[in-house]
Design an enzyme around this catalytic site. Structure first.
Site, PDB file in Angstrom:
ATOM      1  N   GLU A 218     -11.406   5.698  -4.942  1.00  0.00           N
ATOM      2  CA  GLU A 218     -11.909   4.338  -4.763  1.00  0.00           C
ATOM      3  C   GLU A 218     -12.742   3.906  -5.967  1.00  0.00           C
ATOM      4  O   GLU A 218     -13.249   4.737  -6.723  1.00  0.00           O
ATOM      5  CB  GLU A 218     -12.805   4.275  -3.513  1.00  0.00           C
ATOM      6  CG  GLU A 218     -12.087   4.549  -2.224  1.00  0.00           C
ATOM      7  CD  GLU A 218     -11.107   3.453  -1.868  1.00  0.00           C
ATOM      8  OE1 GLU A 218     -11.427   2.262  -2.056  1.00  0.00           O
ATOM      9  OE2 GLU A 218     -10.015   3.796  -1.394  1.00  0.00           O
TER      10      GLU A 218
ATOM     11  N   ARG B  72      -0.447  -5.838   4.901  1.00  0.00           N
ATOM     12  CA  ARG B  72       0.266  -5.319   3.731  1.00  0.00           C
ATOM     13  C   ARG B  72       1.405  -4.444   4.217  1.00  0.00           C
ATOM     14  O   ARG B  72       1.300  -3.777   5.234  1.00  0.00           O
ATOM     15  CB  ARG B  72      -0.642  -4.439   2.859  1.00  0.00           C
ATOM     16  CG  ARG B  72      -1.834  -5.113   2.268  1.00  0.00           C
ATOM     17  CD  ARG B  72      -2.695  -4.109   1.514  1.00  0.00           C
ATOM     18  NE  ARG B  72      -3.195  -3.089   2.437  1.00  0.00           N
ATOM     19  CZ  ARG B  72      -4.072  -2.149   2.115  1.00  0.00           C
ATOM     20  NH1 ARG B  72      -4.527  -2.064   0.890  1.00  0.00           N
ATOM     21  NH2 ARG B  72      -4.473  -1.269   3.002  1.00  0.00           N
TER      22      ARG B  72
ATOM     23  N   ASP C 273      -3.959   8.629  -0.697  1.00  0.00           N
ATOM     24  CA  ASP C 273      -5.181   7.876  -0.925  1.00  0.00           C
ATOM     25  C   ASP C 273      -5.666   8.241  -2.321  1.00  0.00           C
ATOM     26  O   ASP C 273      -5.827   9.419  -2.640  1.00  0.00           O
ATOM     27  CB  ASP C 273      -6.233   8.209   0.137  1.00  0.00           C
ATOM     28  CG  ASP C 273      -7.230   7.088   0.369  1.00  0.00           C
ATOM     29  OD1 ASP C 273      -7.072   6.001  -0.236  1.00  0.00           O
ATOM     30  OD2 ASP C 273      -8.170   7.287   1.170  1.00  0.00           O
TER      31      ASP C 273
ATOM     32  N   ARG D 269       0.884  -1.163   0.000  1.00  0.00           N
ATOM     33  CA  ARG D 269       0.000   0.000   0.000  1.00  0.00           C
ATOM     34  C   ARG D 269       0.912   1.200   0.000  1.00  0.00           C
ATOM     35  O   ARG D 269       1.839   1.287   0.820  1.00  0.00           O
ATOM     36  CB  ARG D 269      -0.868  -0.038   1.270  1.00  0.00           C
ATOM     37  CG  ARG D 269      -1.682   1.226   1.534  1.00  0.00           C
ATOM     38  CD  ARG D 269      -2.866   1.305   0.591  1.00  0.00           C
ATOM     39  NE  ARG D 269      -3.898   2.207   1.045  1.00  0.00           N
ATOM     40  CZ  ARG D 269      -3.858   3.518   0.903  1.00  0.00           C
ATOM     41  NH1 ARG D 269      -2.817   4.112   0.365  1.00  0.00           N
ATOM     42  NH2 ARG D 269      -4.860   4.259   1.317  1.00  0.00           N
TER      43      ARG D 269
END
Length: 190
Positions: A86, A120, A83, A78
Site C-alpha cells: 500500500e 471494480r 495484494d 483489481r
C-alpha cells in the site's frame, strides 16, 4: 541430484493441482436462487468484457489498474488473488512501477472472477503465453498471495509456490526481514 530435485519439484506442483481439480469436481454446487440470478446477470456482463483482449491504460498501484477492450470500454480492474504494498509501505512505488513497465504495449486476456464492493472487476490478466500478470508480480517480490481473496485452488497453490521461491531468493519485498502484508498494514493504520 539436480534431476531428482526437478522431479520432486514437479511432483510437489502436480499433487496440489490434481487435488484441487478433484475438489472442484466434487464440490457442492448448490446455490440460492438470488445467487444464481446474480451470477446469471453478471455472467452476461462478464462475457461482454471477456470477448476482447484488453490493454492496460492506467496503473494506480501494484494491484489496481484500468484496462480498455477493443470496443473502447474502460474497465476498473483489481488483480485477483494478490495484494501489493500500500501507499506508505516499502516497495509500494516499486510495485506500481513494475506493473506499469510490465503491462506497457501488451494485449492481455482478461478472466473476470467477480465484481467487488467498490464496483471494480476483479480478474486475472493473462499474457500471450498464458502467464498471469499476478504471477510476475509475485515472482519478483512485488505482491503477496492474498489468502482471504484467493480461492481458486489451482491458481492460488501455484502462486503460493512462486511466492515461496521469491521469498527464499529474497526478491523484492522479501529483502526485508519481516515485510508486513498490506492487509495487516491497513488494519494497523486505522
Amino acid at each position: 541430484m539436480c534431476r531428482i530435485k526437478n522431479i520432486l519439484k514437479y511432483i510437489s506442483f502436480l499433487f496440489p493441482v490434481i487435488f484441487g481439480a478433484a475438489l472442484i469436481l466434487f464440490a457442492d454446487k448448490g446455490e440460492s436462487e438470488s445467487r444464481n440470478l446474480e451470477t446469471e446477470l453478471f455472467s452476461e456482463e462478464k462475457s461482454l468484457v471477456q470477448k476482447n483482449k484488453v490493454r492496460v491504460v492506467t496503473v494506480y498501484d501494484g494491484d489496481s489498474l484500468d484496462v480498455v477492450g477493443k470496443n473502447g470500454q474502460k474497465i476498473k480492474l483489481r488483480l485477483y488473488g494478490i495484494d501489493a504494498p500500500e501507499k506508505g509501505q516499502h516497495f509500494a512505488n516499486t510495485a506500481r512501477a513494475f506493473l506499469d513497465d510490465l503491462t506497457q504495449n501488451h494485449l492481455y486476456t482478461l478472466d473476470v472472477q467477480y465484481k467487488d464492493k467498490f464496483d471494480r472487476y476483479v480478474g486475472v490478466l493473462y499474457d500471450e503465453n498464458g502467464i498471469a500478470v499476478q504471477e510476475d508480480l509475485i515472482r519478483n517480490g512485488f505482491a503477496w498471495v492474498y489468502p482471504r481473496f484467493c480461492d481458486d485452488v489451482v491458481l492460488c497453490i501455484g502462486w503460493q509456490n512462486v511466492q515461496d521461491e521469491a521469498k527464499s531468493s529474497r526478491q523484492g519485498l522479501w529483502q526485508e526481514e519481516n515485510p508486513i502484508p498490506p492487509w495487516d498494514f491497513k488494519h494497523h493504520k486505522k
